[in-house]
Write a protein that holds these residues in place. Structure first.
Motif, mmCIF file in Angstrom:
data_model
loop_
_atom_site.group_PDB
_atom_site.id
_atom_site.type_symbol
_atom_site.label_atom_id
_atom_site.label_comp_id
_atom_site.label_asym_id
_atom_site.label_seq_id
_atom_site.Cartn_x
_atom_site.Cartn_y
_atom_site.Cartn_z
ATOM 1 N N CYS A 58 -8.728 1.704 11.515
ATOM 2 C CA CYS A 58 -7.244 1.841 11.618
ATOM 3 C C CYS A 58 -6.538 0.702 12.505
ATOM 4 O O CYS A 58 -6.971 0.809 13.550
ATOM 5 C CB CYS A 58 -6.741 3.077 12.149
ATOM 6 N N LEU A 59 -5.876 -0.111 11.682
ATOM 7 C CA LEU A 59 -5.136 -1.263 12.625
ATOM 8 C C LEU A 59 -3.897 -0.976 12.884
ATOM 9 O O LEU A 59 -3.087 -0.755 11.952
ATOM 10 C CB LEU A 59 -5.408 -2.696 12.063
ATOM 11 N N TYR A 90 -3.574 -0.514 7.484
ATOM 12 C CA TYR A 90 -3.208 -1.720 8.299
ATOM 13 C C TYR A 90 -1.840 -1.932 7.949
ATOM 14 O O TYR A 90 -1.234 -1.611 6.748
ATOM 15 C CB TYR A 90 -4.103 -2.955 8.146
ATOM 16 N N PRO A 91 -0.868 -2.491 8.515
ATOM 17 C CA PRO A 91 0.579 -2.906 8.202
ATOM 18 C C PRO A 91 0.409 -3.995 6.985
ATOM 19 O O PRO A 91 -0.194 -4.859 7.161
ATOM 20 C CB PRO A 91 1.239 -3.612 9.267
ATOM 21 N N ALA A 92 1.419 -3.557 6.013
ATOM 22 C CA ALA A 92 1.407 -4.440 4.871
ATOM 23 C C ALA A 92 1.703 -5.752 5.151
ATOM 24 O O ALA A 92 1.235 -6.743 4.465
ATOM 25 C CB ALA A 92 2.252 -3.824 3.799
ATOM 26 N N SER A 93 2.397 -6.118 6.198
ATOM 27 C CA SER A 93 3.062 -7.627 6.422
ATOM 28 C C SER A 93 1.892 -8.453 6.885
ATOM 29 O O SER A 93 1.894 -9.369 7.092
ATOM 30 C CB SER A 93 4.072 -7.558 7.472
ATOM 31 N N GLY A 94 0.802 -7.615 7.495
ATOM 32 C CA GLY A 94 -0.689 -8.383 7.770
ATOM 33 C C GLY A 94 -1.442 -8.569 6.928
ATOM 34 O O GLY A 94 -2.754 -8.957 7.141
ATOM 35 N N ASP A 95 -1.145 -8.438 5.540
ATOM 36 C CA ASP A 95 -2.097 -8.273 4.421
ATOM 37 C C ASP A 95 -2.897 -9.547 4.424
ATOM 38 O O ASP A 95 -4.116 -9.554 4.142
ATOM 39 C CB ASP A 95 -1.600 -8.189 3.120
ATOM 40 N N ALA A 96 -2.354 -10.859 4.508
ATOM 41 C CA ALA A 96 -2.890 -12.029 4.372
ATOM 42 C C ALA A 96 -4.094 -12.174 5.585
ATOM 43 O O ALA A 96 -5.160 -12.664 5.395
ATOM 44 C CB ALA A 96 -2.203 -13.099 4.458
ATOM 45 N N VAL A 97 -3.549 -11.895 6.776
ATOM 46 C CA VAL A 97 -4.554 -11.963 8.075
ATOM 47 C C VAL A 97 -5.764 -10.985 7.766
ATOM 48 O O VAL A 97 -6.805 -11.315 7.906
ATOM 49 C CB VAL A 97 -3.660 -11.439 9.301
ATOM 50 N N VAL A 98 -5.445 -9.772 7.456
ATOM 51 C CA VAL A 98 -6.790 -8.852 7.166
ATOM 52 C C VAL A 98 -7.430 -9.318 6.020
ATOM 53 O O VAL A 98 -8.747 -9.104 6.268
ATOM 54 C CB VAL A 98 -6.119 -7.361 6.790
ATOM 55 N N ALA A 109 -20.236 -4.297 1.939
ATOM 56 C CA ALA A 109 -19.647 -2.951 2.445
ATOM 57 C C ALA A 109 -18.705 -2.407 1.389
ATOM 58 O O ALA A 109 -17.841 -3.209 0.623
ATOM 59 C CB ALA A 109 -18.986 -3.171 3.821
ATOM 60 N N ASP A 110 -18.579 -0.959 1.175
ATOM 61 C CA ASP A 110 -17.785 -0.638 0.312
ATOM 62 C C ASP A 110 -16.346 -0.094 1.082
ATOM 63 O O ASP A 110 -16.187 0.805 1.424
ATOM 64 C CB ASP A 110 -18.479 0.728 -0.350
ATOM 65 N N LEU A 111 -15.688 -1.266 1.087
ATOM 66 C CA LEU A 111 -14.380 -1.309 1.748
ATOM 67 C C LEU A 111 -13.423 -1.231 0.830
ATOM 68 O O LEU A 111 -13.045 -2.053 0.021
ATOM 69 C CB LEU A 111 -14.400 -2.554 2.563
ATOM 70 N N ARG A 112 -12.498 -0.314 1.288
ATOM 71 C CA ARG A 112 -11.082 0.079 0.428
ATOM 72 C C ARG A 112 -9.931 -0.183 1.281
ATOM 73 O O ARG A 112 -9.660 0.360 2.345
ATOM 74 C CB ARG A 112 -11.139 1.423 -0.050
ATOM 75 N N LEU A 113 -9.004 -1.055 0.754
ATOM 76 C CA LEU A 113 -7.942 -1.654 1.902
ATOM 77 C C LEU A 113 -6.651 -0.611 1.362
ATOM 78 O O LEU A 113 -6.488 -0.486 0.119
ATOM 79 C CB LEU A 113 -7.594 -3.234 1.394
ATOM 80 N N HIS A 114 -6.089 -0.297 2.464
ATOM 81 C CA HIS A 114 -4.950 0.599 2.189
ATOM 82 C C HIS A 114 -3.853 0.050 3.076
ATOM 83 O O HIS A 114 -3.394 0.545 4.123
ATOM 84 C CB HIS A 114 -5.062 1.917 2.687
ATOM 85 N N PRO A 115 -3.206 -1.193 2.772
ATOM 86 C CA PRO A 115 -1.833 -1.421 3.387
ATOM 87 C C PRO A 115 -0.627 -0.453 3.280
ATOM 88 O O PRO A 115 -0.691 0.301 2.579
ATOM 89 C CB PRO A 115 -1.407 -2.739 2.682
ATOM 90 N N HIS A 116 0.020 -0.199 4.490
ATOM 91 C CA HIS A 116 1.202 0.817 4.397
ATOM 92 C C HIS A 116 2.381 -0.015 4.966
ATOM 93 O O HIS A 116 2.194 -0.917 6.002
ATOM 94 C CB HIS A 116 1.016 1.888 5.374
#
Length: 302
Positions: A58-59, A90-98, A109-116
């Protein structure tokens, strides 16, 4: 097991004694890693936390002292062959950074992204609220549903014993006895994570009635002008937030390197918590790297 493993406690830059941010919340079978700053992978080793313990990341926002450890943690998940999926919020506005940070990690890694991008539930029992920082920032709140605790004396008086107790719990009734007849309300435990923010309604909503609140105390009260400029909390503001919200225990962290001794910050937070409209019930402590904090016992409903 429910405990907070403190991996780092410094804001902006690490010091000789304090690493960048990093906090792992063990919550039953989950491991929620909050704001992994630079060096988090090494701190996990020192704390005896295996990479397999991480199930969710959680960021709060994408500033470096809260995210630069992400590639290392993800690489370790891959190197260790962790097979379970890991959700990244993580915050959606930081999607490019993430996505750039994720791209630096060893794949596998089985990583699943969830921007909010708004307040609300992002996973079962886990909600976010917007905070007031210089970039889009969200705090997190994890609360279990309320339940009921059985009272042995009431069970004996009602003649409910052995396997019949399980039937009563499962069905809510055994013969003419209801679950309410032999139990009392049990509030669900709650945890909140408030980082990098000026005082705001979102922080208040996150902190309300939780058992354990982790909050930044970047500045001492005498440096309130700096806190306003950089949109952070002072120690007194963190204490006032916790006291007014009826928090069980306040954990102070994210200290500026200008304070080698954070004892005065703890006292400022304690005074502010004691002076709140719900004074008297909030314990206050500062944490150091590698500390472990057990969640306080559930409070009784009155």
């Amino acid at each position: 097991m429910r405990e907070l493993v403190v991996l780092g406690t410094s804001s902006q830059v690490p010091t000789r004694e304090r690493n960048h941010n990093g906090y792992l919340l063990r919550w039953d079978g989950q491991g929620l890693l909050f704001d992994p700053g630079e060096g988090t992978q090494r701190q996990m080793i020192l704390a005896g936390v295996p990479s397999s313990a991480v199930t969710r990341i959680c960021l709060t926002h994408v500033h470096g002292d809260h995210t630069f450890g992400l590639p290392g943690v993800l690489s370790r998940l891959s190197l260790d062959g962790v097979e379970h999926p890991v959700d990244l919020h993580y915050p959606a506005s930081g999607d490019a950074v993430v996505r750039a940070l994720v791209a630096l990690a060893r794949p596998g890694a089985d990583l699943r992204l969830h921007p909010h991008g708004a307040a609300g539930e992002v996973a079962p029992g886990l909600v976010v609220e917007p905070l007031a920082h210089r970039v889009e920032t969200y705090g997190y709140r994890l609360v279990e549903p309320d339940g009921r605790s059985l009272v042995p004396a009431r069970l004996d008086a009602a003649g409910v014993r052995g396997a019949d107790v399980g039937t009563l719990v499962r069905d809510g009734r055994w013969g003419g006895v209801t679950l309410d007849d032999v139990s009392v309300p049990r509030p669900g435990q709650g945890f909140a994570f408030v980082m990098d923010t000026a005082p705001c309604a979102g922080a208040e909503a996150l902190a309300q009635d939780v058992d354990l609140l982790v909050a930044e105390a970047t500045y001492a009260d005498e440096d309130a002008a700096l806190a306003r400029e950089h949109r952070h909390l002072t120690a007194g503001q963190a204490g006032a937030l916790a006291g007014a919200a009826g928090v069980g225990e306040l954990v102070l962290t994210h200290f500026s390197s200008r304070y080698p001794d954070v004892g005065p910050l703890v006292e400022q937070a304690r005074r502010a918590a004691a002076g709140s409209r719900r004074a008297g019930g909030t314990r206050v402590r500062a944490v150091d790297d590698l500390d472990r904090v057990r969640l306080p016992p559930r409070r009784r409903l009155v």
